[in-house]
Scaffold this active site. Structure first.
Site, mmCIF file in Angstrom:
data_model
loop_
_atom_site.group_PDB
_atom_site.id
_atom_site.type_symbol
_atom_site.label_atom_id
_atom_site.label_comp_id
_atom_site.label_asym_id
_atom_site.label_seq_id
_atom_site.Cartn_x
_atom_site.Cartn_y
_atom_site.Cartn_z
ATOM 1 N N HIS A 115 0.795 -1.233 0.000
ATOM 2 C CA HIS A 115 0.000 0.000 0.000
ATOM 3 C C HIS A 115 0.822 1.274 0.000
ATOM 4 O O HIS A 115 0.259 2.368 -0.081
ATOM 5 C CB HIS A 115 -0.946 0.021 1.200
ATOM 6 C CG HIS A 115 -0.263 0.344 2.496
ATOM 7 N ND1 HIS A 115 0.516 -0.563 3.162
ATOM 8 C CD2 HIS A 115 -0.208 1.489 3.210
ATOM 9 C CE1 HIS A 115 0.997 -0.006 4.258
ATOM 10 N NE2 HIS A 115 0.588 1.236 4.312
HETATM 11 C C1 UD1 Z 1 -2.523 5.223 5.764
HETATM 12 C C2 UD1 Z 1 -1.266 5.851 6.367
HETATM 13 C C3 UD1 Z 1 -0.124 4.859 6.301
HETATM 14 C C4 UD1 Z 1 -0.502 3.554 6.954
HETATM 15 C C5 UD1 Z 1 -1.777 3.027 6.313
HETATM 16 C C6 UD1 Z 1 -2.243 1.751 6.964
HETATM 17 C C7 UD1 Z 1 -0.957 8.274 6.121
HETATM 18 C C8 UD1 Z 1 -0.196 9.310 5.398
HETATM 19 N N1 UD1 Z 1 -0.854 7.028 5.633
HETATM 20 O O1 UD1 Z 1 -2.254 4.955 4.381
HETATM 21 O O2 UD1 Z 1 0.991 5.407 6.981
HETATM 22 O O3 UD1 Z 1 0.543 2.644 6.789
HETATM 23 O O4 UD1 Z 1 -2.808 4.017 6.445
HETATM 24 O O5 UD1 Z 1 -3.243 1.135 6.201
HETATM 25 O O6 UD1 Z 1 -1.599 8.582 7.089
HETATM 26 N N2 UD1 Z 1 -9.617 4.011 1.517
HETATM 27 C C9 UD1 Z 1 -10.782 3.295 1.466
HETATM 28 N N3 UD1 Z 1 -11.347 2.915 2.658
HETATM 29 C C10 UD1 Z 1 -10.814 3.206 3.856
HETATM 30 C C11 UD1 Z 1 -9.629 3.938 3.904
HETATM 31 C C12 UD1 Z 1 -9.027 4.328 2.717
HETATM 32 O O7 UD1 Z 1 -11.303 3.024 0.401
HETATM 33 O O8 UD1 Z 1 -11.390 2.822 4.891
HETATM 34 C C13 UD1 Z 1 -8.978 4.433 0.245
HETATM 35 C C14 UD1 Z 1 -9.335 5.839 -0.150
HETATM 36 O O9 UD1 Z 1 -9.486 5.905 -1.515
HETATM 37 C C15 UD1 Z 1 -8.112 6.635 0.244
HETATM 38 C C16 UD1 Z 1 -6.997 5.630 0.075
HETATM 39 O O10 UD1 Z 1 -7.572 4.368 0.393
HETATM 40 O O11 UD1 Z 1 -7.940 7.778 -0.537
HETATM 41 C C17 UD1 Z 1 -5.815 5.893 0.947
HETATM 42 O O12 UD1 Z 1 -6.205 6.050 2.321
HETATM 43 P P1 UD1 Z 1 -5.331 6.992 3.300
HETATM 44 O O13 UD1 Z 1 -5.886 6.925 4.673
HETATM 45 O O14 UD1 Z 1 -5.148 8.344 2.692
HETATM 46 O O15 UD1 Z 1 -3.891 6.323 3.249
HETATM 47 P P2 UD1 Z 1 -3.445 4.798 3.351
HETATM 48 O O16 UD1 Z 1 -2.846 4.430 2.055
HETATM 49 O O17 UD1 Z 1 -4.517 3.932 3.898
#
Ligand code: UD1
Length: 356
Positions: A200
């Site tokens: 990820h």
């Molecule tokens: C985040 C953390 C990362 C951590 C990871 C654990 C930051 C900068 N990054 O990354 O350090 O290792 O979480 O998983 O804080 N999304 C969904 N459903 C959800 C959550 C996210 O569909 O419940 C999708 C959304 O499109 C979102 C993307 O995943 O834009 C990324 O989510 P985000 O929380 O921005 O970062 P992670 O890649 O999950």
């Protein structure tokens, strides 16, 4: 003592579980749980609360996804309101995600003391969003709880006062040791030999070239061994938007994100794990399962020194050579890590009671 504990993402839930369990044993501590809503899907959030017996959050800020600035700023605006209403003695943040930084910064500006759990880890790679979060959170925190000795060196090098640093062990390992048996008693997901894959990191999945390169590596491995891939929503979206074809890999099983216990069960029963996660490097080490870390650096060097972690980057030859060594049973064994004994939460709470 009135504490506000903050969580936002999957790894935060795992860490806070053992801290909350410990504070609940103390009548003189009130621990209010705030969920920023950074992760919100049932499988990314609620299922962890259920399986790890974390009480329902007292407050959910409902922030959701967005750019870094958007996410961080929205959390700050909403968290400031909570702090003004509750006036806690302390805000506890864990890990290195955007929720961690946003809430630490908001608290610090209101002169509320901040405790950072898992302080001092450094990848020395500022292109990683988490590294920026770590540097800033540590700078403004009043109590820095560290999981490995290297973290103290990193903090001292950044001129952080020694008196603020406490070596306490690892909350993620507390939670693992507490749930290991339950996880191992679940029915295995697969009844054949396999490896587990998770991906990820933006540096791996946000560019088409690097994701394509990784898929080529995965393709080669799945010719020899089944790969189970609980896919992160971010990575799923990227594969779709880059139009990458994964259907020809017959030995690759892609599934939805797993709950905590199922995931630990999948890891325990695997031949090895391929990952770019931080926490999984620690969990595989304690479970004595080889971990191939598809990154150029790690903020958790102790898992390579005393654990089962191989830092391979995304060089195909290096990854495949490492896989071959593991196949030959020529692999690292866990040699134990100081204070990763399941008592980190106990130590943290006892220090906080003394200090505040
Ligand atoms: C985040 C953390 C990362 C951590 C990871 C654990 C930051 C900068 N990054 O990354 O350090 O290792 O979480 O998983 O804080 N999304 C969904 N459903 C959800 C959550 C996210 O569909 O419940 C999708 C959304 O499109 C979102 C993307 O995943 O834009 C990324 O989510 P985000 O929380 O921005 O970062 P992670 O890649 O999950």
């Amino acid at each position: 003592m009135k504490i506000i504990s903050v969580v936002g993402t999957r790894p935060n839930f795992v860490k806070i579980a053992s801290f909350i369990k410990e504070t609940s044993k103390h009548n003189d501590i009130q621990n209010i749980l705030v969920h920023t809503g950074q992760h919100y899907d049932e499988k990314m959030s609620e299922s962890f609360f259920r399986e790890l017996s974390i009480p329902k959050p007292d407050i959910n800020l409902g922030i959701g996804s967005g750019s870094h600035a958007e996410q961080t700023a929205k959390i700050m605006i909403e968290f400031e309101k909570v702090l003004l209403k509750e006036s806690p003695d302390l805000v506890v943040v864990v890990g290195d995600v955007n929720s961690t930084l946003a809430c630490a910064l908001t608290a610090s500006k209101l002169n509320v003391k901040v405790a950072h759990i898992e302080a001092g880890l450094r990848s020395f790679d500022r292109a990683m969003p988490e590294e920026i979060n770590r540097l800033l959170v540590d700078k403004i925190s009043d109590y820095l709880f560290i999981t490995e000795r290297d973290a103290e060196k990193n903090l001292l090098n950044e001129n952080i006062e020694k008196s603020k640093i406490f070596f306490v062990g690892n909350l993620m390992i507390d939670t693992l040791l507490m749930h290991k048996e339950k996880a191992s008693n679940l029915k295995p997901i697969l009844n054949e030999d396999y490896a587990v894959l998770t991906l990820h990191r933006p540096s791996n999945v946000d560019s088409k070239d690097s994701l394509k390169n990784l898929l080529e590596i995965i393709n080669e491995i799945q010719l020899k061994l089944k790969i189970l891939w609980p896919i992160h929503p971010r990575t799923k979206q990227k594969i779709e938007s880059f139009n990458l074809n994964i259907n020809e890999m017959k030995n690759l099983t892609i599934i939805e994100p797993l709950g905590y216990l199922e995931f630990m069960n999948a890891v325990m029963n695997s031949k090895f794990v391929l990952t770019d996660s931080g926490g999984i490097q620690e969990e595989t080490t304690v479970l004595n399962i080889p971990c191939i870390t598809l990154r150029e650096n790690t903020e958790r060097p102790i898992t390579c020194e005393n654990g089962t972690n191989y830092l391979t980057g995304i060089d195909k030859e290096i990854v495949i050579n490492t896989v071959n060594e593991i196949f030959k049973n020529n692999k690292k064994e866990y040699r134990g890590i100081e204070l990763w004994d399941g008592k980190a939460a106990e130590r943290i709470v006892s220090i906080l009671k003394n200090e505040i």
